[in-house]
Design a protein around this motif. Structure first.
Motif, PDB file in Angstrom:
ATOM      1  N   ARG A   1       0.838  -1.216  -0.148  1.00 27.76           N
ATOM      2  CA  ARG A   1      -0.107   0.006   0.003  1.00 27.76           C
ATOM      3  C   ARG A   1       0.832   1.377   0.161  1.00 27.76           C
ATOM      4  O   ARG A   1       1.921   1.286   0.601  1.00 27.76           O
ATOM      5  CB  ARG A   1      -0.800  -0.028   1.367  1.00 27.76           C
ATOM      6  N   PHE A   2       0.302   2.407  -0.609  1.00 29.72           N
ATOM      7  CA  PHE A   2       1.120   3.603  -0.689  1.00 29.72           C
ATOM      8  C   PHE A   2       0.367   4.662  -0.321  1.00 29.72           C
ATOM      9  O   PHE A   2      -0.851   4.616  -0.359  1.00 29.72           O
ATOM     10  CB  PHE A   2       1.381   3.755  -2.418  1.00 29.72           C
TER      11      PHE A   2
ATOM     12  N   ALA B   1      -7.438   3.947  -4.891  1.00 26.68           N
ATOM     13  CA  ALA B   1      -6.955   5.204  -4.361  1.00 26.68           C
ATOM     14  C   ALA B   1      -7.939   6.016  -3.805  1.00 26.68           C
ATOM     15  O   ALA B   1      -8.908   6.256  -4.583  1.00 26.68           O
ATOM     16  CB  ALA B   1      -5.790   5.762  -5.173  1.00 26.68           C
TER      17      ALA B   1
ATOM     18  N   HIS C   1      -5.013   2.589  -1.510  1.00 28.52           N
ATOM     19  CA  HIS C   1      -3.764   3.739  -1.282  1.00 28.52           C
ATOM     20  C   HIS C   1      -4.322   5.099  -1.040  1.00 28.52           C
ATOM     21  O   HIS C   1      -5.424   5.395  -1.358  1.00 28.52           O
ATOM     22  CB  HIS C   1      -3.136   3.835  -2.724  1.00 28.52           C
TER      23      HIS C   1
ATOM     24  N   PHE D   1       2.680   1.011   4.970  1.00 31.99           N
ATOM     25  CA  PHE D   1       2.799   1.553   3.809  1.00 31.99           C
ATOM     26  C   PHE D   1       4.115   2.123   3.298  1.00 31.99           C
ATOM     27  O   PHE D   1       4.963   2.376   4.030  1.00 31.99           O
ATOM     28  CB  PHE D   1       1.970   3.027   4.039  1.00 31.99           C
TER      29      PHE D   1
ATOM     30  N   VAL E   1       3.288   2.286  -8.215  1.00 31.85           N
ATOM     31  CA  VAL E   1       2.086   1.476  -7.445  1.00 31.85           C
ATOM     32  C   VAL E   1       1.743   0.438  -8.018  1.00 31.85           C
ATOM     33  O   VAL E   1       1.718  -0.741  -7.426  1.00 31.85           O
ATOM     34  CB  VAL E   1       0.930   2.706  -7.272  1.00 31.85           C
TER      35      VAL E   1
END
Length: 188
Positions: A3-4, A30, A77, A102, A183
């Motif tokens: 996860r970003f 996102a 995200h 993250f 991503v």
């Protein structure tokens, strides 16, 4: 799945919200978390709960609740879209996301003040979010006084897993493409 968190950093009218919305459109799964939207909601529906002076604690509480929910109850995200100019605040947020697994990306909008002033002059953005300023010109003037004082400084390479600096609007599409690629690839 990695996860970003993508966090924008910059002065008023530097393009943070526009960037975040464009990035959200191109990224799978996102969500944009924008404190200006929270401030507008609170001022529209819960004006009586706002403190007369001091920090906007209700806005921060609403934002924190939304972030905590997104982190703990979704696999989204996150695109954190607010000024994030205070280094201490950025570090605290980035530590929180890191402790929750993250990967982090900072996008610093470092446009010349002349461009920001031109954008402010033609802006149609709502001023309902204001508590301690009457105009975006005042906000920019205050932000310029804060620069370099105390903990308000530009981000550096070591703060996040990746740092992008946008000094020209033409760089936005390229940076969005790079972030989407990272991503989708799951790695920085």
């Amino acid at each position: 799945m990695n996860r970003f968190v993508i966090m924008t950093v910059g002065k008023t009218h530097s393009g943070k919200s526009t960037f975040a919305d464009k990035l959200e459109e191109q990224m799978e799964n996102a969500v944009v978390i924008d404190q200006d939207r929270h401030a507008e909601f609170i001022k529209t529906y819960y004006r009586k709960l706002l403190a007369k002076e001091g920090p906007n604690t209700i806005k921060y509480a609403v934002s924190k609740a939304i972030v905590d929910h997104a982190v703990g109850h979704t696999d989204c995200h996150l695109i954190i879209c607010n000024s994030n100019r205070n280094k201490g605040g950025r570090e605290e947020l980035l530590d929180y996301f890191k402790s929750n697994g993250f990967k982090s990306i900072l996008v610093h909008f470092d446009l010349p003040d002349e461009i920001l002033e031109e954008r402010i002059a033609v802006s149609t953005r709502s001023k309902v979010i204001f508590r301690s300023a009457a105009t975006f010109e005042e906000v920019l003037a205050r932000q310029n006084k804060e620069t370099g004082i105390g903990k308000v400084i530009a981000p550096d390479e070591g703060e996040a897993d990746r740092l992008f600096v946008i000094r020209d609007e033409a760089e936005v599409v390229n940076v969005i493409g790079k972030i989407v690629g990272m991503v989708e690839g799951g790695a920085i």
